[in-house]
Design a protein around this motif. Structure first.
Motif, short mmCIF file in Angstrom:
data_model
loop_
_atom_site.label_atom_id
_atom_site.label_comp_id
_atom_site.label_asym_id
_atom_site.label_seq_id
_atom_site.Cartn_x
_atom_site.Cartn_y
_atom_site.Cartn_z
N VAL A 225 0.83 -1.20 0.00
CA VAL A 225 0.00 0.00 0.00
C VAL A 225 0.87 1.26 0.00
CG1 VAL A 225 -1.81 1.27 1.21
CG2 VAL A 225 -1.80 -1.24 1.26
N LEU A 226 0.54 2.17 -0.90
CA LEU A 226 1.18 3.48 -0.97
C LEU A 226 0.19 4.54 -0.53
CD1 LEU A 226 3.44 5.46 -1.86
CD2 LEU A 226 2.47 5.35 -4.17
N ILE A 227 0.59 5.36 0.45
CA ILE A 227 -0.24 6.46 0.95
C ILE A 227 0.48 7.77 0.66
CG2 ILE A 227 -1.39 7.49 2.95
CD1 ILE A 227 -1.30 4.71 4.28
N THR A 228 -0.13 8.65 -0.11
CA THR A 228 0.48 9.94 -0.39
C THR A 228 -0.22 11.00 0.46
OG1 THR A 228 -0.96 10.08 -2.34
CG2 THR A 228 1.32 9.43 -2.71
N GLY A 229 0.54 11.60 1.38
CA GLY A 229 0.01 12.61 2.29
C GLY A 229 -0.05 12.09 3.72
N ALA A 230 0.86 12.61 4.59
CA ALA A 230 0.91 12.17 5.99
C ALA A 230 0.29 13.20 6.92
CB ALA A 230 2.36 11.88 6.41
N MET B 162 -4.16 11.01 -0.32
CA MET B 162 -4.74 11.81 0.75
C MET B 162 -4.35 13.28 0.69
SD MET B 162 -6.28 9.36 2.14
CE MET B 162 -6.53 8.30 3.54
N SER B 163 -3.47 13.67 -0.22
CA SER B 163 -2.87 15.00 -0.16
C SER B 163 -3.57 16.05 -1.02
CB SER B 163 -1.40 14.92 -0.58
OG SER B 163 -1.30 14.67 -1.98
N GLY B 164 -4.06 15.65 -2.18
CA GLY B 164 -4.60 16.60 -3.14
C GLY B 164 -3.53 17.38 -3.89
N HIS B 165 -2.27 17.08 -3.63
CA HIS B 165 -1.18 17.79 -4.33
C HIS B 165 -1.13 17.37 -5.79
CE1 HIS B 165 2.89 19.16 -5.34
NE2 HIS B 165 2.76 19.99 -4.31
N ARG B 166 -0.84 18.31 -6.66
CA ARG B 166 -0.93 18.05 -8.10
C ARG B 166 0.05 16.99 -8.58
NH1 ARG B 166 2.99 20.57 -10.99
NH2 ARG B 166 4.27 22.12 -9.93
N THR B 167 1.15 16.76 -7.84
CA THR B 167 2.14 15.76 -8.29
C THR B 167 1.88 14.37 -7.70
OG1 THR B 167 3.69 16.24 -6.48
CG2 THR B 167 3.89 17.56 -8.50
N ALA B 168 1.00 14.29 -6.69
CA ALA B 168 0.86 13.03 -5.96
C ALA B 168 0.21 11.94 -6.80
CB ALA B 168 0.06 13.27 -4.68
N LEU B 169 -0.91 12.25 -7.45
CA LEU B 169 -1.60 11.23 -8.22
C LEU B 169 -0.78 10.73 -9.41
CD1 LEU B 169 -4.11 9.49 -8.64
CD2 LEU B 169 -5.15 11.39 -9.90
N PRO B 170 -0.16 11.61 -10.20
CA PRO B 170 0.68 11.10 -11.29
C PRO B 170 1.80 10.18 -10.80
CG PRO B 170 0.23 13.42 -11.63
CD PRO B 170 -0.30 13.09 -10.26
N GLU B 171 2.44 10.54 -9.67
CA GLU B 171 3.49 9.69 -9.11
C GLU B 171 2.93 8.35 -8.65
OE1 GLU B 171 7.16 9.68 -7.96
OE2 GLU B 171 6.83 10.40 -10.00
N GLY C 2 -7.94 13.12 -1.23
CA GLY C 2 -7.41 14.47 -1.30
C GLY C 2 -8.08 15.29 -2.39
N LEU C 3 -8.43 16.54 -2.05
CA LEU C 3 -9.08 17.44 -3.01
C LEU C 3 -8.03 18.33 -3.66
CD1 LEU C 3 -12.28 18.51 -1.05
CD2 LEU C 3 -12.20 17.16 -3.14
N PRO C 4 -7.81 18.21 -4.96
CA PRO C 4 -6.81 19.06 -5.62
C PRO C 4 -7.28 20.50 -5.73
CG PRO C 4 -7.93 17.69 -7.23
CD PRO C 4 -8.41 17.24 -5.88
N SER D 296 -6.08 22.50 -8.01
CA SER D 296 -6.02 22.84 -9.44
C SER D 296 -6.11 21.56 -10.25
CB SER D 296 -4.72 23.59 -9.75
OG SER D 296 -3.59 22.80 -9.42
N SER D 297 -6.24 21.69 -11.56
CA SER D 297 -6.35 20.51 -12.42
C SER D 297 -5.05 19.72 -12.40
CB SER D 297 -6.69 20.92 -13.85
OG SER D 297 -5.68 21.76 -14.38
N ILE D 298 -5.17 18.40 -12.64
CA ILE D 298 -4.01 17.50 -12.60
C ILE D 298 -3.92 16.78 -13.93
CG2 ILE D 298 -3.01 15.47 -11.49
CD1 ILE D 298 -4.46 16.26 -8.94
N ASP D 299 -2.75 16.80 -14.53
CA ASP D 299 -2.50 16.03 -15.75
C ASP D 299 -1.99 14.65 -15.37
OD1 ASP D 299 -3.19 18.10 -17.49
OD2 ASP D 299 -1.19 18.97 -17.39
N ILE D 300 -2.68 13.62 -15.79
CA ILE D 300 -2.24 12.26 -15.49
C ILE D 300 -2.08 11.47 -16.79
CG2 ILE D 300 -3.35 12.28 -13.23
CD1 ILE D 300 -5.53 10.50 -14.34
N ASP D 301 -1.34 10.39 -16.70
CA ASP D 301 -1.04 9.53 -17.85
C ASP D 301 -2.19 8.55 -18.03
OD1 ASP D 301 -0.06 7.86 -19.78
OD2 ASP D 301 1.79 7.34 -18.71
#
Length: 347
Positions: A167-172, A239-248, A263-265, A267-272
């Motif tokens: 499990v990977l959790i982004t945002g502590a 959990m972070s909403g940071h624009r780089t978290a979901l793509p990573e 997490g609520l972003p 701004s818009s997020i560009d993902i693959d």
């Protein structure tokens, strides 16, 4: 009664005297003992663009709380005066398709306590009886105040099977930390959590994570190699909403991986999207708590696991009198600690 009050459409709150609310049909009046400070409250205080588009002043904010029932309105059938309760902050219509099908967390007419109706940053609050969760005597007032964010963590963590999974959790932040403890309790294999706050990453170690990563200096892919993971993560909790978290996160998921997004972003997020399709990933949005399965789940886990009880309690790093609410809001906004709880018996 004393209450934090936003009197007009402008930044700030005032601690003032307001009339006590009285319960209507099917409602209970609660003497507030403790409240948690949420990111939503910070938005309302600062009066940012989200608040300007969402909030109609005047308003008493606050939606994370614990207190004692002091009056019950006509039509209340189960909740009694003297019950100690936490509050579910989403008030639903009961009549839309989802409500009538038992999926109340998906109600299209949801009204939020402390957002669209007066909330709990006050000595008294009124909510529907159905929104009052009666707690047992083992729940402290501070812990009772954070059942709302704990419910967010539990709802997110339990969305997909976890036993034996990586499990990977982004945002502590506080909810990410709570989720990490829940994931460990349920039986994940490896748990990795990311953030840029060193104090929060240190706190994560007591939540049972295997590795905490400062993503300002370390790539997530290196964590897989250091733990001998031959494939990517099976479950991701964003959990972070940071624009780089979901793509990573997407870049580090195993084929068929499942991602729950709380997490609520901003701004818009560009993902693959090609990776999402070809790796057959599942992305699931999470909002609030399942009513009321999440409440049953988190209550049962806390009652049956002393380590989890202590871990969740340790996420509360700041407890202050409500009279010192400005200091509490500063601590929450600083982002270096865990959960901030205000004591409304000291106002």
């Amino acid at each position: 009664m004393k209450a934090l009050y936003k009197s007009a459409a402008q930044p700030g709150f005032e601690l003032v005297d307001r009339p006590e609310p009285e319960p209507g049909f099917g409602e209970v009046k609660i003497r507030v003992l403790t409240t948690g400070v949420c990111g939503t409250d910070l938005h309302i205080q600062s009066w940012d663009s989200w608040a300007q588009n969402t909030i109609k002043a005047p308003l008493i904010p606050g939606h994370e709380f614990y207190g004692e029932v002091v009056t019950t309105g006509e039509g209340v059938t189960n909740t009694k005066v003297g019950d100690r309760v936490s509050g579910e902050g989403h008030v639903v219509c009961g009549m839309c398709r989802n409500c009538r099908a038992g999926r109340r967390q998906l109600c299209i007419h949801t009204v939020s306590v402390g957002v669209q109706r007066d909330g709990a940053f006050a000595e008294y609050v009124v909510i529907p009886e159905t929104n009052a969760w009666v707690q047992n005597e083992t729940i402290t007032p501070a812990l009772g105040a954070v059942f709302d964010p704990l419910g967010n963590a539990v709802h997110t963590a339990l969305k997909f099977p976890l036993v034996g999974e990586d499990v990977l959790i982004t945002g502590a932040g506080p909810i990410g930390l709570m989720a990490a403890a829940v994931v460990r309790h349920v039986g994940a294999r490896y748990i990795v959590i990311t953030d840029v706050s060193e104090p929060r990453l240190q706190l994560a170690q007591s939540m049972g994570v295997d590795l905490s990563i400062d993503v300002s200096s370390t790539k997530i892919h290196g964590a897989q190699q250091s733990m001998g993971m031959a494939e990517g993560f099976d479950v991701g909790l964003e959990m972070s909403g940071h624009r780089t978290a979901l793509p990573e996160m997407i870049a580090n998921m195993n084929h068929g991986g499942r991602i729950a997004m709380l997490g609520l972003p901003a701004s818009s997020i560009d993902i693959d999207w090609a990776t999402v399709v070809t790796h057959m990933l599942t992305l699931q949005g999470i909002y609030g708590r399942e009513m009321y399965e999440t409440w049953y789940a988190m209550s049962a886990m806390l009652q049956t696991n002393e380590w989890l009880y202590d871990a969740i309690s340790s996420v509360i790093t700041d407890q202050l009198p409500a009279a010192d609410w400005e200091q509490g809001f500063e601590a929450a906004r600083d982002g270096a600690g865990g959960k901030v709880v205000l004591d409304w018996t000291q106002v």
